[in-house]
Motif scaffolding. Structure first.
Motif, PDB file in Angstrom:
ATOM      1  N   PRO A 186       0.831  -1.212   0.000  1.00  0.00           N
ATOM      2  CA  PRO A 186       0.000   0.000   0.000  1.00  0.00           C
ATOM      3  C   PRO A 186       0.864   1.260   0.000  1.00  0.00           C
ATOM      4  N   GLN A 187       0.389   2.271  -0.742  1.00  0.00           N
ATOM      5  CA  GLN A 187       1.139   3.519  -0.842  1.00  0.00           C
ATOM      6  C   GLN A 187       0.409   4.714  -0.223  1.00  0.00           C
ATOM      7  N   ASN A 188      -0.795   4.478   0.284  1.00  0.00           N
ATOM      8  CA  ASN A 188      -1.528   5.544   0.963  1.00  0.00           C
ATOM      9  C   ASN A 188      -2.518   4.894   1.940  1.00  0.00           C
ATOM     10  N   GLN A 189      -3.219   5.706   2.723  1.00  0.00           N
ATOM     11  CA  GLN A 189      -4.120   5.175   3.750  1.00  0.00           C
ATOM     12  C   GLN A 189      -5.276   4.387   3.147  1.00  0.00           C
ATOM     13  N   LYS A 190      -5.802   4.846   2.015  1.00  0.00           N
ATOM     14  CA  LYS A 190      -6.899   4.136   1.364  1.00  0.00           C
ATOM     15  C   LYS A 190      -6.458   2.721   0.983  1.00  0.00           C
ATOM     16  N   GLU A 191      -5.237   2.599   0.455  1.00  0.00           N
ATOM     17  CA  GLU A 191      -4.718   1.286   0.088  1.00  0.00           C
ATOM     18  C   GLU A 191      -4.415   0.429   1.323  1.00  0.00           C
ATOM     19  N   CYS A 192      -4.056   1.068   2.439  1.00  0.00           N
ATOM     20  CA  CYS A 192      -3.874   0.324   3.704  1.00  0.00           C
ATOM     21  C   CYS A 192      -5.207  -0.291   4.119  1.00  0.00           C
ATOM     22  N   ASP A 193      -6.280   0.499   4.021  1.00  0.00           N
ATOM     23  CA  ASP A 193      -7.619   0.000   4.372  1.00  0.00           C
ATOM     24  C   ASP A 193      -8.015  -1.156   3.453  1.00  0.00           C
ATOM     25  N   LYS A 194      -7.719  -1.034   2.169  1.00  0.00           N
ATOM     26  CA  LYS A 194      -8.028  -2.098   1.206  1.00  0.00           C
ATOM     27  C   LYS A 194      -7.204  -3.350   1.515  1.00  0.00           C
ATOM     28  N   THR A 195      -5.958  -3.170   1.922  1.00  0.00           N
ATOM     29  CA  THR A 195      -5.092  -4.295   2.297  1.00  0.00           C
ATOM     30  C   THR A 195      -5.698  -5.061   3.461  1.00  0.00           C
ATOM     31  N   VAL A 196      -6.162  -4.340   4.476  1.00  0.00           N
ATOM     32  CA  VAL A 196      -6.801  -4.981   5.632  1.00  0.00           C
ATOM     33  C   VAL A 196      -8.028  -5.760   5.179  1.00  0.00           C
ATOM     34  N   GLU A 197      -8.828  -5.149   4.328  1.00  0.00           N
ATOM     35  CA  GLU A 197     -10.031  -5.793   3.798  1.00  0.00           C
ATOM     36  C   GLU A 197      -9.672  -7.098   3.058  1.00  0.00           C
ATOM     37  N   LEU A 198      -8.657  -7.050   2.218  1.00  0.00           N
ATOM     38  CA  LEU A 198      -8.225  -8.238   1.467  1.00  0.00           C
ATOM     39  C   LEU A 198      -7.705  -9.343   2.387  1.00  0.00           C
ATOM     40  N   ILE A 199      -6.956  -8.965   3.422  1.00  0.00           N
ATOM     41  CA  ILE A 199      -6.436  -9.960   4.370  1.00  0.00           C
ATOM     42  C   ILE A 199      -7.588 -10.602   5.131  1.00  0.00           C
ATOM     43  N   LEU A 200      -8.559  -9.798   5.578  1.00  0.00           N
ATOM     44  CA  LEU A 200      -9.717 -10.338   6.298  1.00  0.00           C
ATOM     45  C   LEU A 200     -10.505 -11.311   5.411  1.00  0.00           C
ATOM     46  N   GLU A 201     -10.688 -10.953   4.141  1.00  0.00           N
ATOM     47  CA  GLU A 201     -11.390 -11.849   3.209  1.00  0.00           C
ATOM     48  C   GLU A 201     -10.633 -13.157   3.038  1.00  0.00           C
ATOM     49  N   SER A 202      -9.323 -13.066   2.913  1.00  0.00           N
ATOM     50  CA  SER A 202      -8.481 -14.250   2.744  1.00  0.00           C
ATOM     51  C   SER A 202      -8.553 -15.149   3.980  1.00  0.00           C
ATOM     52  N   GLN A 203      -8.510 -14.540   5.171  1.00  0.00           N
ATOM     53  CA  GLN A 203      -8.596 -15.318   6.413  1.00  0.00           C
ATOM     54  C   GLN A 203      -9.963 -15.978   6.542  1.00  0.00           C
ATOM     55  N   LYS A 204     -11.033 -15.283   6.119  1.00  0.00           N
ATOM     56  CA  LYS A 204     -12.380 -15.849   6.185  1.00  0.00           C
ATOM     57  C   LYS A 204     -12.488 -17.050   5.251  1.00  0.00           C
ATOM     58  N   ARG A 205     -11.967 -16.927   4.024  1.00  0.00           N
ATOM     59  CA  ARG A 205     -11.991 -18.060   3.076  1.00  0.00           C
ATOM     60  C   ARG A 205     -11.243 -19.257   3.641  1.00  0.00           C
ATOM     61  N   LEU A 206     -10.112 -19.010   4.281  1.00  0.00           N
ATOM     62  CA  LEU A 206      -9.317 -20.084   4.870  1.00  0.00           C
ATOM     63  C   LEU A 206     -10.077 -20.767   6.005  1.00  0.00           C
ATOM     64  N   ARG A 207     -10.732 -19.963   6.849  1.00  0.00           N
ATOM     65  CA  ARG A 207     -11.541 -20.534   7.953  1.00  0.00           C
ATOM     66  C   ARG A 207     -12.686 -21.370   7.392  1.00  0.00           C
ATOM     67  N   ASP A 208     -13.381 -20.835   6.371  1.00  0.00           N
ATOM     68  CA  ASP A 208     -14.502 -21.541   5.764  1.00  0.00           C
ATOM     69  C   ASP A 208     -14.033 -22.859   5.144  1.00  0.00           C
ATOM     70  N   ARG A 209     -12.882 -22.859   4.496  1.00  0.00           N
ATOM     71  CA  ARG A 209     -12.324 -24.061   3.888  1.00  0.00           C
ATOM     72  C   ARG A 209     -11.992 -25.113   4.961  1.00  0.00           C
ATOM     73  N   ASN A 210     -11.463 -24.647   6.098  1.00  0.00           N
ATOM     74  CA  ASN A 210     -11.113 -25.567   7.184  1.00  0.00           C
ATOM     75  C   ASN A 210     -12.374 -26.160   7.814  1.00  0.00           C
ATOM     76  N   ILE A 211     -13.445 -25.357   7.904  1.00  0.00           N
ATOM     77  CA  ILE A 211     -14.722 -25.863   8.452  1.00  0.00           C
ATOM     78  C   ILE A 211     -15.274 -26.936   7.516  1.00  0.00           C
ATOM     79  N   GLN A 212     -15.177 -26.706   6.211  1.00  0.00           N
ATOM     80  CA  GLN A 212     -15.674 -27.692   5.219  1.00  0.00           C
ATOM     81  C   GLN A 212     -14.883 -28.993   5.328  1.00  0.00           C
ATOM     82  N   LYS A 213     -13.579 -28.909   5.584  1.00  0.00           N
ATOM     83  CA  LYS A 213     -12.754 -30.120   5.732  1.00  0.00           C
ATOM     84  C   LYS A 213     -13.170 -30.925   6.956  1.00  0.00           C
ATOM     85  N   ASP A 214     -13.503 -30.195   8.045  1.00  0.00           N
ATOM     86  CA  ASP A 214     -13.840 -30.863   9.314  1.00  0.00           C
ATOM     87  C   ASP A 214     -15.179 -31.593   9.255  1.00  0.00           C
ATOM     88  N   LYS A 215     -16.054 -31.227   8.327  1.00  0.00           N
ATOM     89  CA  LYS A 215     -17.384 -31.844   8.251  1.00  0.00           C
ATOM     90  C   LYS A 215     -17.352 -33.218   7.675  1.00  0.00           C
TER      91      LYS A 215
END
Length: 160
Positions: free
Chosen positions: A131-160
């Motif tokens: 990120p090169q500015n605050q707006k891009e920092c916010d977008k980076t956080v958003e992208l990381i949160l989405e990635s972590q959510k997908r990973l959690r959802d994938r792990n829940i699907q494996k456990d079922k």
């Protein structure tokens, strides 16, 4: 008659050092990123490790040149140890690395390319954010949160 506007030559990049939570940040953008990560519960460490992109070596030949800043005498500056090229990213977390870069200096572009090559060869799967500015920092956080959510959802699907 119109005045000719001359652009001022920009000097070297000098960012304002900032201290927050007992951490000395190299820039206000790094502090902003740290706060955004912390507020969103994303675990990341600041300037945790340094990567050696090109190891140092001994140059055992003659090399006629001036010093790096083009000053001094033109003379043999060979037969000496050459320092390694290193890189320390700003933040490192599980599966990601963040480099906050407002205004890059002249060597950053080459160092960033070498770092990408190092990641490709040594740490495949790591996601890089620059990120090169605050707006891009916010977008980076958003992208990381989405990635972590997908990973959690994938792990829940494996456990079922």
């Amino acid at each position: 008659m119109r005045k000719i506007r001359r652009s001022k030559k920009r000097g070297p990049v000098v960012s304002k050092k900032v201290t927050y939570d007992g951490i000395n940040f190299a820039s206000g953008l790094e502090k902003y990123m740290y706060i955004a990560l912390k507020q969103n519960g994303i675990k990341a460490v600041y300037e945790n490790r340094t990567f050696v992109l090109i190891p140092g070596f001994y140059f055992d030949s003659k090399s006629y040149e001036r010093t790096a800043n083009a000053k001094g005498e033109y003379k043999d500056r060979g037969m000496k140890s050459i320092q390694p090229i290193k890189y320390t990213p700003d933040f490192e977390g599980k599966g990601f690395i963040i480099e906050c870069k407002g205004r890059a200096n002249e060597t950053f572009s080459m160092r960033w390319k070498l770092f990408k090559k190092h990641i490709t060869e040594q740490l495949p799967g790591i996601v890089l954010y620059k990120p090169q500015n605050q707006k891009e920092c916010d977008k980076t956080v958003e992208l990381i949160l989405e990635s972590q959510k997908r990973l959690r959802d994938r792990n829940i699907q494996k456990d079922k």
